[in-house]
Scaffold this motif. Sequence first.
Motif, PDB file in Angstrom:
ATOM      1  N   PHE A 574       0.863  -1.186   0.000  1.00  0.00           N
ATOM      2  CA  PHE A 574       0.000   0.000   0.000  1.00  0.00           C
ATOM      3  C   PHE A 574       0.891   1.225   0.000  1.00  0.00           C
ATOM      4  O   PHE A 574       1.876   1.288   0.742  1.00  0.00           O
ATOM      5  N   GLY A 576       0.425   5.536   0.154  1.00  0.00           N
ATOM      6  CA  GLY A 576      -0.493   6.666   0.269  1.00  0.00           C
ATOM      7  C   GLY A 576      -0.428   7.258   1.663  1.00  0.00           C
ATOM      8  O   GLY A 576       0.353   6.810   2.516  1.00  0.00           O
ATOM      9  N   ASN A 577      -1.242   8.261   1.902  1.00  0.00           N
ATOM     10  CA  ASN A 577      -1.307   8.848   3.238  1.00  0.00           C
ATOM     11  C   ASN A 577      -1.870   7.830   4.216  1.00  0.00           C
ATOM     12  O   ASN A 577      -2.844   7.134   3.916  1.00  0.00           O
ATOM     13  N   LYS A 582      -8.196   6.034   3.834  1.00  0.00           N
ATOM     14  CA  LYS A 582      -7.555   5.138   2.870  1.00  0.00           C
ATOM     15  C   LYS A 582      -7.914   3.666   3.118  1.00  0.00           C
ATOM     16  O   LYS A 582      -7.421   2.778   2.414  1.00  0.00           O
ATOM     17  N   LEU A 584      -7.257   1.699   5.738  1.00  0.00           N
ATOM     18  CA  LEU A 584      -6.169   0.883   6.289  1.00  0.00           C
ATOM     19  C   LEU A 584      -6.655  -0.112   7.333  1.00  0.00           C
ATOM     20  O   LEU A 584      -6.092  -1.208   7.465  1.00  0.00           O
ATOM     21  N   LEU A 651      -5.344  -0.881  -2.703  1.00  0.00           N
ATOM     22  CA  LEU A 651      -5.774   0.485  -2.400  1.00  0.00           C
ATOM     23  C   LEU A 651      -7.248   0.448  -1.980  1.00  0.00           C
ATOM     24  O   LEU A 651      -8.146   0.676  -2.786  1.00  0.00           O
ATOM     25  N   SER A 653      -9.380   2.368  -0.485  1.00  0.00           N
ATOM     26  CA  SER A 653      -9.842   3.693  -0.064  1.00  0.00           C
ATOM     27  C   SER A 653     -11.364   3.749   0.109  1.00  0.00           C
ATOM     28  O   SER A 653     -12.118   3.059  -0.576  1.00  0.00           O
ATOM     29  N   GLU A 656     -11.772   8.391  -3.194  1.00  0.00           N
ATOM     30  CA  GLU A 656     -10.562   8.507  -4.026  1.00  0.00           C
ATOM     31  C   GLU A 656     -10.898   9.328  -5.263  1.00  0.00           C
ATOM     32  O   GLU A 656     -11.759   8.933  -6.062  1.00  0.00           O
ATOM     33  N   GLY A 659      -6.853   8.172  -8.002  1.00  0.00           N
ATOM     34  CA  GLY A 659      -6.110   6.951  -7.699  1.00  0.00           C
ATOM     35  C   GLY A 659      -4.861   6.820  -8.529  1.00  0.00           C
ATOM     36  O   GLY A 659      -4.557   5.742  -9.063  1.00  0.00           O
TER      37      GLY A 659
END
Length: 743
Positions: A574, A576-577, A582, A584, A651, A653, A656, A659
């Motif tokens: 993964f 990204g922020n 997102k 996570l 991903l 999310s 988004e 992406g």
Amino acid sequence: MAIGIVGNYGNNNQGDEAILEGILIQLKEVHNIEREEIIVFSNQPEQTRKKYGVQSAKLYYKRKTAPMTLITTMVKNKPIIKKLDMLLVGGGGIFMDLYGTEAFLFGMYGWLGKLSKTPVILYGVGAGPIITRVGKVLLRSLAHLSKLVTVRDPRSKELLQSIGVKSPIHVIGDPAFQVKKPKKIERTTNGIQIGVTAVPFHHSSYWPNEDKQMYRDYIEGMAYNLDKLLTEYPDASVNFFATKHPQDMMVTKEIKELMDLGDRCHICEDSLNHQEIVQFASEQDVVIGTRLHSLILALVTNTPIIAVSYHHKVKDFMDMIACGDYTIPIDKLNEDHDFFHHSYQKMAANWRETEERFETISTMMKRMSDKGMDLVKQTFQTRPADKILVLSNMYPSKHSKTFGIFVKNQVELLQDNGLHVDVIAIDDPRKGKIYLLKKYAMFFIKSLWNMIIRGRKYKAVHAHYIFPTGVVGMLYKKLLGKTLVVTSHGGDIDQMSKKSPFVQKMTKKVLENSDHVIAVGERLKEEIHRNFDITNEKISVINMGVNRHVFRQQDKTSLRERQELATDERVLLFVGNLIRAKGLDDLVDAFEFMQKQEPNLSLHLIGEPKDQAYFNELEEKIKDNAAIIVHDAMSQKKVAEWMAVADLFVLPSHIEGFGLVALEAMACRLPVVGSDVGGLHYLLANGAGVKVNAHDPDDLAMKSLELLRDEDLQKSIIEKGLEKADLYDQDRLISSVIDLYES
């Protein structure tokens, strides 16, 4: 149009001759300039004139002392240069002071152009080493005297910037990539054909400073490596050839004499020209090159290459094309006698993939080479280059290298396409009321002051994020009548506009007053049209695009070894922020379920913790699972390397805009699993990825496992993902952005 070309031509170095041929081809194709209109300053003018059908003059007039040589050359060549419309200082490693004379010689041509009022172009030059203070001053002045500065690799750009060059520096492909590919001929040889070039490294006959031990280590290392390769492949043959004749012949013969299997080696003793070298390289299965242009000319024919780096330019080039794994420093060659064997073994393990990889590299470098003459054309357009102001509330800095990196990438693309771009941006990602008030106050003050001082000079203003950045852009539009283009990245519509009625009102006002709106995804376009009543004709879908020079296929095996990953480890990635939006938490839950089915899995999370409170929760959640590893945000190059080693990109999310990171994974031949939200709904469509339900760890786990276990499905998704990456190549998309500035 009268053109002059200066370089290390007429020296029997076929690398330099290939550069000249490439420039001549480009001048004809792009500017329709015939060779008779071109004058080349050469070490052997008569030879150059006959060979290329150009006019030619002496590069320099040698006298007893260096000062007299320079003075005489200036006196003789100034009248010629004065008649030119452009002086192109072209190609090769001329931006250095290793041999003591280059800085003075080519610096002199910069001043001749200045004195003659003839525009000077630095074209695809290689830089370094620059080791003396005088060399730095002279070469820096040459860059500043030039109307356009282009270099052949990113390291050369960094070096010029490090010595104080302030002019814009553009990275292009080596002009030698313009040399025409030979016609395919039926091969008459059997077995594996290995082309090899050598250089008299630190030999007194060629090198400025002799070192017998270094030379001995080099030729012994070459001999041992080639013997090992021939031993492991009994049907293989080595074919030596030279790009600088006859200087390379002596070292080639000495290497062969040291080899136990020298009887399986053939030395081409002919003095091949660059076109014959291309033909020779096309008949090899692989080329092992010490000379840089033996590698480049092999790539022209899509032939796989292995490099011996005798000069940083070789390593810089191999790093640029993401082939550092096929490169060995020359001083390490006698320590690693298996390098050639192991490198070829990796290639042969999947020869079709190897061929595709080097064909892709060749195509990319040809395209980068095309870019060089396009820049020259733009530079000499009759009207001055357009000046654009970019406003953004996100931009990389020392605080964060990834904060708004996509905006910076687009700015550099605009500059590479000949536009002058000023940037006013917030480059501090830190949050908190004090930080927010301070940085936005400074942003507005800078923007308004710039509007007073420079505002009328801009053709267009491009604001990234509708509110609050677009409000500043709207002032330029209303007060100065400037074209306003705004880009919505998703969060400004999905989240920011919903914070209050005032923000929603201002968002609508910016959208209505802009000349054009860019949405980074189809769904975002639909939301802007539906929620703010903006006509579809006013909205273009142009995402930030993927940088195919960075995100591309790399050697998975060597990179996994570098990351110390187990051979049987399956890596989920993964990028990204590290924020709740997102998905996570869903990803961690899904991963823990997957671990029970596939115990050799690992999950790597790369990014910045934008919300410290949430990040603390995440750390607490994963602290007992050693297979989940969190990495700090890293450069795009490092991210691309992780994408190359991973088995699956995930991903999940909740929202988004587009992406882009999923597209970058596709460009690295990494299959993608993502939530069916926002731009991902379109990006992963038609088999380019696997879509899962947002907020659904079970769906994420089951579909990820299915993809990991189905090699045929992986191959299909990778191929369709590559097609999507081609479609969204940033080099193609940038022209659409520039068109909007013109409308």
